[in-house]
Each structure stands twice: as C-alpha cells, then as structure tokens.
Enzyme design. Structure first.
Site, PDB file in Angstrom:
ATOM      1  N   SER A 213      33.109 -11.159  -2.489  1.00 28.34           N
ATOM      2  CA  SER A 213      32.338 -12.260  -1.921  1.00 28.34           C
ATOM      3  C   SER A 213      30.959 -12.326  -2.587  1.00 28.34           C
ATOM      4  O   SER A 213      30.883 -12.424  -3.807  1.00 28.34           O
ATOM      5  CB  SER A 213      32.251 -12.110  -0.398  1.00 28.34           C
ATOM      6  OG  SER A 213      31.790 -13.304   0.204  1.00 28.34           O
ATOM      7  N   ASP A 338      41.193 -17.882   0.963  1.00 25.61           N
ATOM      8  CA  ASP A 338      39.800 -17.438   1.074  1.00 25.61           C
ATOM      9  C   ASP A 338      38.945 -18.378   1.923  1.00 25.61           C
ATOM     10  O   ASP A 338      37.994 -17.961   2.574  1.00 25.61           O
ATOM     11  CB  ASP A 338      39.170 -17.346  -0.324  1.00 25.61           C
ATOM     12  CG  ASP A 338      38.936 -15.910  -0.777  1.00 25.61           C
ATOM     13  OD1 ASP A 338      38.655 -15.050   0.083  1.00 25.61           O
ATOM     14  OD2 ASP A 338      39.024 -15.650  -1.985  1.00 25.61           O
ATOM     15  N   HIS A 453      39.610 -14.558   3.716  1.00 27.39           N
ATOM     16  CA  HIS A 453      38.466 -13.978   3.020  1.00 27.39           C
ATOM     17  C   HIS A 453      38.262 -12.532   3.488  1.00 27.39           C
ATOM     18  O   HIS A 453      38.289 -12.247   4.686  1.00 27.39           O
ATOM     19  CB  HIS A 453      37.230 -14.820   3.328  1.00 27.39           C
ATOM     20  CG  HIS A 453      36.062 -14.521   2.465  1.00 27.39           C
ATOM     21  ND1 HIS A 453      36.109 -14.590   1.090  1.00 27.39           N
ATOM     22  CD2 HIS A 453      34.782 -14.152   2.759  1.00 27.39           C
ATOM     23  CE1 HIS A 453      34.932 -14.291   0.591  1.00 27.39           C
ATOM     24  NE2 HIS A 453      34.108 -14.014   1.582  1.00 27.39           N
TER      25      HIS A 453
END
Length: 553
Positions: A213, A338, A453
């Site tokens: 991320s 995600d 995610h």
C-alpha cells in the site's frame, strides 16, 4: 524400551542442538554495542532477534532525520519501541511518540553463525497516516514479525518506523518545510542497514526493499530517488506505486494552511515556525482524514498527507525518474479486489446483500474519479465500465463493477504503468508482475469477493504457520508459495531461483506478451497469464488521459 531410547535420543539431540546454537551475542553498530535475544525455531535452527535499535536521533519537528549520537555500554535491543506519533484508528486521539526512529532485525542461524545473507527491508502501509514497524498486534502476535520469512527463506528481515501524518508529510511547498520527512526516514533506515548489516551476517550489496500500500508506493519512491543510488539491489511493491493517484500531494501548501488554521497558526511566512512550536499531538490531530465519503466524494481524494515533489528527494515527476531504477530488479502487483475496502466506504451497500446498489451511484463515482479530466471523461469512464452490463445487470454485477473501477483507478492501472516504465528503462534490472487472488477470509463479505486490500500481508509474513488454527492447509500453501518467490527473488533477482522450490516458473514481465503470475492456492501452469486487464489499462492511460485537464480551484 524403544520409546525410552527414542526419548533419550531426542533429549540428546536437543541438548547438542542447544550447545551448538549459533548466536551473534552482542553486535557492534555505528552507534554502539547492541544485544538482542536468541531462541530456537526448530531442530538445529535458531533466530537472533534485535528490536528497537535507533537508526537516527529523535527527529526535529518537520525536519530531516539526523544521525544518532550513539550510546555507552551495551544497548538491550529486546523490545519494540513506540510507533511514530499518529492518529488512533478512530481518528479521535493520538498514539505514539516523536522519538520513534528505531528498527528491528531477524537473523536466521544454524549450527554456525550466518554470513553474507540477503537482506529484506519492509516498509509498512497505512495511507502515510498510520502504521508501525511491528504492525498490528493480536495476543502478542505482531503482523510484521519477520521470523517466518527469515527462517523459511534464509534471509535477514528488517522492519522499522517512519514518521506519518502531519509530522511525516506536511509540506509548506517551499524551503521552510519541504516535506517528505517520512521518506527521508525510510532512506535513513535503508542507509543504516547498508552500513551496519554486515555485522549482523547480512550482505550490504544485496538489499531488497518490500512494502504494501503506502509502503509499496514508498518502495517505488525509494528506487526512483537519486538519494538511494547504490543502496538497493531489488524491490517489491505490493498494492501501491509512486504513480497511484493518492501517492503524491500536488497542492501541499493549501493543505498545510488548512492544518495551520485548525491549530491557530498564521498562514503567512510565520506558519512553519508556529507549527513547530505547537503541541505535536494537536498538529497530528489536525491532519485528520475526512472519512464521511460518498460516491461523489470518494475516499481516495481525501488522502492528502502524502509525498511531494520537493526537488530534492523527488527531483521531478515520478514517471520521469525510472532511469534511476534501471539496474534494480523489481516485482510489482496488486490484489484482484484491492479497491473493495475503498468502495465500501464510498458506497456502503456494496457489502450488504439485502440492499441493492443504485446505478446512479456508479455514475456518480465514475464522474468523481474522473474529475481531473472533467464531466465528459466521467461519462466515458461510466460507459467503459458498464459496456458489458446489458439491459438488466444483476445487483452483484453492479457491485463488482464498483470494486473493479476503484481497484483499477487506485491500484491496478498505476501499477501496470510502473511495470511498463521499469521494463522500458531497465538495463540489468528485471521486471515481474503478479495478481494476488486468494479470496478474502472475512465471512461477512459477498460470495463473489476476491482478495481485498492488505489480504496478501498475512501470507507474506507466514501467519498460517504462526497461528495454524486460524487457517486451512490451502492457506499454508499460499504462504509457502509467496515466501518462496519473495525470498528467492531477494537472493538472486529471479523469483524462481534460490533456496526454495516454487510451484511454477514465473516469467519476466516483458518476456512474452507482458506476462504475470496469478497467485492463489491453486497455482499451476495456467496461473501464468498475460495482458492484465489490458482494455481498462488502455482506457485510463490513453483514452482518459486524452481528455483536457481541469484546473481545480
């Protein structure tokens, strides 16, 4: 009798193993001596662990990190230090400390002390607002504990803290407070590892940085910055690159002035001096993110505290800096859904099987995500994503479309663009692409759900082995595959070659039709695919980009 003899043999083996246990003991670093802990992780396998080694001095407020002055005697490096000052998860209070620039090291040992091992340095995510080197904690089981990777892959693992939120990324847009303090912290940790890791048994010329991320974007920023020239050999970006729409703050002065106003500071030439004098907890709280989002005001546009193009650490736009990574091997990829966590913030009905998602919200989201190119671009985006709907799309089709749109815009298309740029500029550096598609384990999610995610982190850090009762055997397969590919890559620059066997050969990105590996528990020859979502990548990078830009007020 046989059982008794067997017991004796096991006892003797354990005693001999303990007697032969290799351990570093106290280690010399540039700041002074440090002492960690050693423990057994299996028959004739041990782990040296150092926690809380300072890699810089306690940082000045809104200033670059500086070297640590050092210490006398032996520093007990046995406990994690506090994370850097940040908002709590509810954004109602502040946790952590300004004195936070510390790192942690895991070194696998056999009967002799390890030498010249590959080194893997992890950079955590959290939207540049949250996070810590040890990660989330559940019953003393820290998410970013490096033991499983180190033991299974025979690599040294390093994690560290860097400044986040207002104290890490506020920028006045000029020389008073240029910003990127969190990126400077990361660079300083990597440079410390390069200078000191040989004394821990590591190879300073074989450092791989990896992150997820905002950490994945940070990895990309670090290999693009000329400041790291010669420090990094390889890199892995998981669900985040420097080209992501949330990764660069293009109007830092405006946001700095908003924070200054909130805390009672002027917005003129005295702003930065006032912010430095103000209680850091107050400044941190003022850097809050607006979570009351909607389809017409998506969360991705509210992540304002992020890196800036400062003319120093980042001398130019990220897409112009890939020449700096020409000799760095690079893996980048995303999770197949995600965008789900962001989609559910913007359109809460996504997760509710009893509530349908109105088509109007999909249209509003299309327009909002396309705001930089105007209304016509928003309509084009909507048409591109609904072209296969037919006259009566099912509710699950509508919901999946929302997740796909946010996944593509926030993560997948920027990652594919970064892979093309890395491959195009590469000299000796190799390029690999992946899609992680192991379905989420959260039971409340829709049946069509894929990998959300951050779902990949538990496997990379080997949680199915650490806490086996929480997982099925197939999850241990996924963890084994990912640790093998990741650590082979750290050893050799090729995820297929190293000390660990892999289920299928993962080809280079540019070798034949922009190939990628689809990673899940069923990896086989059919998991090697090509041209990941090419139509949508073409739409965003070519068609969408051809619309005239819109100046924001």
């Amino acid at each position: 009798m046989m059982m008794a003899m067997l017991g004796v043999f096991i006892s003797v083996a354990l005693i001999l193993g303990t007697a032969n246990a290799a351990s570093l003991g106290s280690v010399y670093t540039e700041g002074g001596m440090v002492q960690g802990k050693s423990h057994s992780v299996g028959l004739f396998r041990y782990m040296d662990v150092f926690k809380g080694i300072p890699f810089a001095a306690p940082p000045g407020r809104l200033e670059k990190p500086v070297p640590h002055p050092g210490w006398d005697g032996v520093l007990k490096a046995t406990d994690y230090r506090m994370r850097c000052m940040q908002l709590n998860l509810l954004a109602t209070d502040v946790v952590g400390s300004e004195d936070c620039l510390y790192l942690n090291i895991w070194i696998p040992q056999g009967n002799t002390v390890s030498t010249n091992l590959p080194v893997m340095v992890f950079i955590y995510g959290g939207g540049f607002l949250l996070g810590g080197g040890q990660g989330a904690n559940f019953l003393d089981n820290y998410l970013y504990d490096g033991q499983e990777i180190a033991d299974r892959g025979n690599v040294i693992v390093v994690t560290f803290n860097y400044r986040v939120g207002s104290l890490g990324f506020l920028s006045s847009g000029d020389a008073d407070a240029p910003g990127n303090y969190g990126l400077w912290d990361q660079h300083t940790a990597i440079a410390w590892v390069h200078r000191n890791i040989r004394n821990f048994g590591g190879n300073p010329d074989n450092i791989t940085i990896f992150g997820e991320s905002a950490g994945g974007a940070s990895v990309n920023f670090q290999i693009l910055s000329p400041k790291n020239n010669g420090l990094i050999r390889r890199a892995i970006s998981q669900s985040g690159v420097a080209l992501c729409p949330w990764a660069v703050n293009r109007n830092p002065r405006q946001y700095a002035e908003e924070i200054a106003t909130k805390v009672g500071c002027p917005t003129d030439s005295g702003m930065v001096a006032c912010l430095r004098r103000t209680d850091p907890k107050v400044v941190t709280l003022a850097g809050n993110v607006k979570f009351s989002t909607s389809a017409s005001d998506p969360i991705v546009h509210n992540l304002a505290l992020s890196p800036v193009i400062d003319g120093d650490f980042l001398p130019a736009e990220p897409d112009t800096l890939f020449g700096n990574a020409a000799d760095i091997d690079y893996i980048a990829g995303v999770n197949d859904m995600d965008g789900h966590i962001f989609a559910t913030l913007d359109i809460p009905s996504i997760n509710n099987a009893l509530v349908s998602t109105p088509v109007e919200e999909v249209r509003a989201l299309s327009v909002a995500l396309s705001e930089s190119r105007g209304l016509d671009a928003g309509i084009a985006t909507y048409e591109e994503y609904t072209v296969n709907w037919g006259s009566k799309p099912s509710d699950s089709d509508i919901k999946k479309t929302v997740v796909d749109m946010e996944t593509d815009y926030i993560f997948l298309v920027p990652t594919q663009t970064a892979l093309y740029l890395h491959s195009d500029h590469a000299k000796s550096g190799r390029t690999y692409s992946y899609l992680f598609s192991e379905p989420s384990r959260i039971p409340l999610f829709p049946l069509w759900m894929g990998a959300d995610h951050a779902d990949d982190l538990q496997y990379v850090f080997g949680k199915p082995f650490t806490t086996p009762l929480g997982y099925f055997p197939r999850h241990r397969d996924v963890a084994k595959y990912m640790i093998s590919y990741w650590t082979n890559f750290a050893q050799t620059g090729d995820p297929n070659k190293g000390e660990s066997s892999v289920p299928v050969t993962w080809p280079e990105f540019a070798s034949n039709g922009h190939q990628y590996l689809d990673i899940n528990n069923k990896i086989n020859r059919d998991s090697v695919k090509q041209m990941l979502r090419t139509r949508l990548v073409y739409y965003w990078t070519t068609v969408f980009a051809s619309f005239p830009g819109v100046q924001k007020n």
